[in-house]
Motif scaffolding. Structure first.
Motif, PDB file in Angstrom:
ATOM      1  N   THR A  85       0.169  15.097   0.035  1.00  0.00           N
ATOM      2  CA  THR A  85       1.694  15.692  -0.303  1.00  0.00           C
ATOM      3  C   THR A  85       1.547  16.674  -0.937  1.00  0.00           C
ATOM      4  O   THR A  85       1.951  17.076  -1.276  1.00  0.00           O
ATOM      5  N   ASP A  86       0.245  16.898  -1.159  1.00  0.00           N
ATOM      6  CA  ASP A  86      -0.250  18.587  -2.449  1.00  0.00           C
ATOM      7  C   ASP A  86      -0.576  19.385  -1.058  1.00  0.00           C
ATOM      8  O   ASP A  86      -0.455  20.855  -1.520  1.00  0.00           O
ATOM      9  N   SER A  87      -0.567  18.823  -0.074  1.00  0.00           N
ATOM     10  CA  SER A  87      -0.479  20.459   0.716  1.00  0.00           C
ATOM     11  C   SER A  87       0.254  20.684   2.298  1.00  0.00           C
ATOM     12  O   SER A  87       1.370  20.899   1.070  1.00  0.00           O
ATOM     13  N   SER A  88      -0.491  22.151   1.986  1.00  0.00           N
ATOM     14  CA  SER A  88       1.682  23.243   2.260  1.00  0.00           C
ATOM     15  C   SER A  88       1.993  22.268   3.814  1.00  0.00           C
ATOM     16  O   SER A  88       0.043  21.939   4.608  1.00  0.00           O
ATOM     17  N   PRO A  89       2.862  22.942   4.772  1.00  0.00           N
ATOM     18  CA  PRO A  89       3.271  23.030   5.584  1.00  0.00           C
ATOM     19  C   PRO A  89       2.170  22.990   7.220  1.00  0.00           C
ATOM     20  O   PRO A  89       1.682  22.240   7.473  1.00  0.00           O
ATOM     21  N   GLU A  90       1.051  24.167   6.365  1.00  0.00           N
ATOM     22  CA  GLU A  90       0.457  24.581   8.122  1.00  0.00           C
ATOM     23  C   GLU A  90      -0.679  24.250   7.557  1.00  0.00           C
ATOM     24  O   GLU A  90      -1.452  23.521   8.800  1.00  0.00           O
TER      25      GLU A  90
ATOM     26  N   GLY B 197      19.013  27.871   6.012  1.00  0.00           N
ATOM     27  CA  GLY B 197      17.190  28.824   6.049  1.00  0.00           C
ATOM     28  C   GLY B 197      16.685  27.269   5.153  1.00  0.00           C
ATOM     29  O   GLY B 197      16.555  27.208   4.248  1.00  0.00           O
ATOM     30  N   PRO B 198      15.189  27.737   5.032  1.00  0.00           N
ATOM     31  CA  PRO B 198      14.236  26.898   5.254  1.00  0.00           C
ATOM     32  C   PRO B 198      13.292  26.978   3.242  1.00  0.00           C
ATOM     33  O   PRO B 198      13.852  28.280   2.736  1.00  0.00           O
ATOM     34  N   LEU B 199      13.183  26.003   2.801  1.00  0.00           N
ATOM     35  CA  LEU B 199      12.414  26.687   1.865  1.00  0.00           C
ATOM     36  C   LEU B 199      10.919  25.615   1.929  1.00  0.00           C
ATOM     37  O   LEU B 199      11.202  25.258   2.510  1.00  0.00           O
ATOM     38  N   SER B 200      10.229  26.362   1.024  1.00  0.00           N
ATOM     39  CA  SER B 200       9.069  25.569   1.070  1.00  0.00           C
ATOM     40  C   SER B 200       7.922  25.727   0.396  1.00  0.00           C
ATOM     41  O   SER B 200       8.460  26.927  -0.498  1.00  0.00           O
ATOM     42  N   THR B 201       7.004  24.639  -0.321  1.00  0.00           N
ATOM     43  CA  THR B 201       6.149  25.413  -1.383  1.00  0.00           C
ATOM     44  C   THR B 201       4.917  26.618  -0.144  1.00  0.00           C
ATOM     45  O   THR B 201       4.292  27.324  -1.019  1.00  0.00           O
ATOM     46  N   SER B 202       5.165  27.637   0.533  1.00  0.00           N
ATOM     47  CA  SER B 202       4.322  28.308   1.233  1.00  0.00           C
ATOM     48  C   SER B 202       5.163  29.533   1.666  1.00  0.00           C
ATOM     49  O   SER B 202       6.195  28.764   2.550  1.00  0.00           O
ATOM     50  N   LEU B 203       4.705  30.374   1.970  1.00  0.00           N
ATOM     51  CA  LEU B 203       5.456  31.340   2.507  1.00  0.00           C
ATOM     52  C   LEU B 203       5.449  30.819   4.534  1.00  0.00           C
ATOM     53  O   LEU B 203       6.068  31.083   5.101  1.00  0.00           O
ATOM     54  N   LYS B 204       3.964  30.652   4.921  1.00  0.00           N
ATOM     55  CA  LYS B 204       3.448  30.396   5.971  1.00  0.00           C
ATOM     56  C   LYS B 204       5.057  29.108   7.097  1.00  0.00           C
ATOM     57  O   LYS B 204       4.961  28.922   7.481  1.00  0.00           O
ATOM     58  N   GLY B 205       5.189  28.490   5.527  1.00  0.00           N
ATOM     59  CA  GLY B 205       6.244  27.488   5.890  1.00  0.00           C
ATOM     60  C   GLY B 205       7.500  27.680   6.057  1.00  0.00           C
ATOM     61  O   GLY B 205       8.202  27.688   7.405  1.00  0.00           O
ATOM     62  N   ILE B 206       7.866  29.031   5.575  1.00  0.00           N
ATOM     63  CA  ILE B 206       8.684  29.647   5.609  1.00  0.00           C
ATOM     64  C   ILE B 206       8.905  30.938   7.698  1.00  0.00           C
ATOM     65  O   ILE B 206      10.006  30.299   8.107  1.00  0.00           O
ATOM     66  N   GLU B 207       7.807  31.163   7.390  1.00  0.00           N
ATOM     67  CA  GLU B 207       7.755  32.105   8.934  1.00  0.00           C
ATOM     68  C   GLU B 207       7.745  30.971   9.625  1.00  0.00           C
ATOM     69  O   GLU B 207       8.184  31.424  11.105  1.00  0.00           O
TER      70      GLU B 207
ATOM     71  N   SER C 131       8.111  16.869  -0.640  1.00  0.00           N
ATOM     72  CA  SER C 131       8.573  17.926   0.379  1.00  0.00           C
ATOM     73  C   SER C 131       7.739  18.886   0.011  1.00  0.00           C
ATOM     74  O   SER C 131       7.651  19.677  -0.570  1.00  0.00           O
ATOM     75  N   CYS C 132       7.620  19.614   1.690  1.00  0.00           N
ATOM     76  CA  CYS C 132       7.232  20.884   1.688  1.00  0.00           C
ATOM     77  C   CYS C 132       7.564  21.445   2.160  1.00  0.00           C
ATOM     78  O   CYS C 132       7.403  23.143   2.377  1.00  0.00           O
ATOM     79  N   LEU C 133       8.629  21.161   2.775  1.00  0.00           N
ATOM     80  CA  LEU C 133       9.509  22.220   3.419  1.00  0.00           C
ATOM     81  C   LEU C 133      10.982  21.327   4.116  1.00  0.00           C
ATOM     82  O   LEU C 133      10.680  20.386   5.043  1.00  0.00           O
ATOM     83  N   GLY C 134      11.708  21.919   4.282  1.00  0.00           N
ATOM     84  CA  GLY C 134      13.224  21.496   3.918  1.00  0.00           C
ATOM     85  C   GLY C 134      14.523  22.833   4.111  1.00  0.00           C
ATOM     86  O   GLY C 134      13.831  24.095   3.829  1.00  0.00           O
TER      87      GLY C 134
END
Length: 566
Positions: free
Chosen positions: A54-59, A285-295, A234-237
């Motif tokens: 759960t600490d991982s980024s989406p990517e 639109g997205p919220l994420s723990t990383s910029l890569k998750g947004i993209e 969550s890491c992406l929502g």
């Protein structure tokens, strides 16, 4: 006798509790008398394996899922446990405005979906085993969803008690696309009454608070998403944004959040009060723990060509290609910094964040920094505040009053106390739309004027690429105090894409107001007084936003990548 709306709220909360009880294994006992910040608690109560997942980024998650190092079921179970923990954290809480003490949970979940999530995860694990390939680009990735975005067969109340039993006939288009890409839906998140607060409180589920400091708000209206991700449940929502509803919770919780240009992502299948028109377009639109998750989110949804199903969308794929990236990395980047909107002065922590960024950017080759002179941002609020409720707030008022539920303080603020809200004639509305379009043209002209010359192909040379600016006048405000929207709603009026990113944290030893501070107006004074004493905000995340012109969504993302790398 207990009011009917309270009985409805109790029934809805009982239903939520049933879903939380299905999470296995059950949560350990949560310590009592927790401090204001509970962001550390999951690391004390979950297993090392669950924490790693759960600490991982989406990517990062996707790399492990597609390589078979983690199963979809294991990942789903870890996120279900961490999300349920995020919901249940509780301790004594001081309500600043009323000087009362309450017991409040972080309270970011409206519904947990353990049965559906585990079934889906098992399906994905079978698929990858049998086909030796992932189901899609989001294979096994858990995605949380703001409650107002409809799921087939589930209620979708948009935080109105009157809609507590409203059931959706189908999934929202954006969910269908993500599902086909292989994701797992496992949690639905809180929003405010009327969906028009930069906070998150309603009479069905209660108040959602900020995990970094539960005396403060996580923002809104996608505040449940922000709070859940702050606790890494969550890491992406998915959120939605018509005045700052993605960007406010992203900034308040140290996350990335993207409000794309309107009519790029599908909006159909959501519950909301129309308020008499759509003259200011909302955007999912997205919220994420990383910029890569947004993209990743943007690329996945637009790769499905949603405009073929929803004709209100612009037929424009995600254009973030190697060619675009190489081009933008190769050209000089001109960033304009907006230090203030000249209506409300940013808190010293926000100014310090901008100063840090400015100093760093000035040392980067091929980057030019200029100041941005805001054009009539006070007028912009007048225009957008009128266009939000051209029906005088009638539909929202009817929905609230129908159930007998009480009006939340910020619902009162945006409708009943708003001097710009009144029922308008068709001629009035046409005039306001003309004002909106004229203002957009004037702002575009101001942006064009930053160019230093023309190239042979007619493009403006040397023009500002993006604006770097505050997301709000300060870090997360105290509860019921988020009354200044203009650092975000400004860009909704203009329909400019805006990407929030974490910049720094409040440092109470340096982020104090200057002794010679003088308020510019009553709004400015309210903002100043709210952030005293500064010690109450020490350690809170401070976000900034990068803003581009309409349909420059990809350009905004690439340029933030570039800044992150440098």
């Amino acid at each position: 006798m207990e009011p009917l709306w309270r009985k409805t709220a109790s029934r809805v909360q009982d239903y939520r509790a049933q879903g939380l009880r299905k999470v296995q294994p059950p949560l350990p006992e949560i310590p009592s008398n927790l401090p204001k910040s509970v962001t550390h608690v999951p690391h004390q109560l979950l297993s090392q394996r669950e924490i790693a997942i759960t600490d991982s980024s989406p990517e990062g998650l996707l790399s492990y899922l597609t390589a078979g190092k983690w199963s979809s079921e294991e990942v789903a179970r870890a996120y279900l446990r961490r999300a349920s923990l995020a919901q249940e954290l509780v301790s004594t809480h001081f309500v600043w405005k009323t000087s009362t003490v309450k017991k409040l949970k972080v309270n970011c979940i409206t519904e947990l979906l353990p049965t559906q999530a585990i079934s889906r995860a098992q399906e994905l694990d079978r698929f990858i085993k049998e086909n030796r390939r992932p189901m899609g680009p989001l294979h096994g990735l858990p995605i949380s969803v703001k409650e107002q975005i409809g799921m087939k067969g589930l209620t979708c109340n948009a935080a109105f008690v009157a809609w507590a039993d409203k059931v959706m006939d189908d999934d929202a288009l954006i969910l269908k696309i993500l599902w086909k890409a292989g994701c797992i839906f496992y949690a639905r998140t809180t929003e405010p009454q009327a969906l028009m607060h930069l906070e998150t409180s309603n009479n069905l589920y209660g108040i959602t608070v900020n995990p970094f400091n539960r005396d403060l708000t996580p923002g809104g209206s996608s505040g449940g998403e922000g709070a859940l991700q702050a606790l890494r449940g969550s890491c992406l929502g998915i959120g939605s944004d018509i005045g700052g509803s993605i960007r406010s919770p992203a900034a308040n919780n140290g996350l990335y959040g993207f409000r794309p240009t309107a009519h790029r992502l599908p909006m159909g299948g959501s519950s909301f009060a129309s308020n008499g028109g759509s003259y200011i377009a909302a955007a999912n639109g997205p919220l994420s723990t990383s910029l890569k998750g947004i993209e990743l989110f943007m690329e996945t949804v637009l790769a499905a060509k949603p405009w073929l199903t929803d004709p209100t969308l612009v037929a424009l794929p995600w254009r973030k290609s190697e060619k675009l990236t190489d081009h933008l990395y190769g050209k000089k980047l001109k960033i304009a910094i907006m230090w203030s909107d000249n209506v409300v002065t940013p808190h010293p922590s926000v100014t310090r964040a901008l100063t840090i960024m400015s100093s760093q950017l000035k040392n980067i080759d091929n980057v030019e920094i200029v100041d941005w002179n805001p054009y009539e941002h006070g007028l912009a609020w007048e225009i957008i505040a009128k266009l939000y409720y051209v029906d005088g707030g009638k539909e929202t008022t009817d929905l609230i009053d129908r159930s007998g539920e009480p009006w939340r303080p910020l619902s009162n603020f945006i409708i009943k106390e708003n001097p710009y809200v009144r029922e308008r004639s068709l001629a009035d509305v046409q005039g306001l739309v003309a004002d909106r379009d004229n203002y957009r043209a004037q702002y575009a002209s101001k942006w064009n004027a930053t160019a230093t010359g023309d190239t042979s192909n007619g493009e403006l040379e040397g023009m500002v690429d993006v604006i770097l600016c505050p997301v709000g006048p300060g870090p997360a405000p105290r509860l019921d105090c988020s009354k200044y929207w203009c650092y975000t709603s400004q860009w909704n009026l203009l329909d400019y894409p805006a990407l929030v990113f974490p910049a720094t944290k409040v440092d109470a030893t340096v982020d104090s107001w200057p002794k010679d501070y003088e308020a510019m107006n009553e709004q400015d004074k309210f903002n100043h007084d709210m952030y005293e004493p500064v010690d109450d905000f020490d350690g809170m995340p401070v976000g900034l936003q990068l803003v581009g012109r309409p349909f420059d969504d990809e350009k905004v993302c690439v340029n933030l990548e570039r800044l992150d790398e440098d």
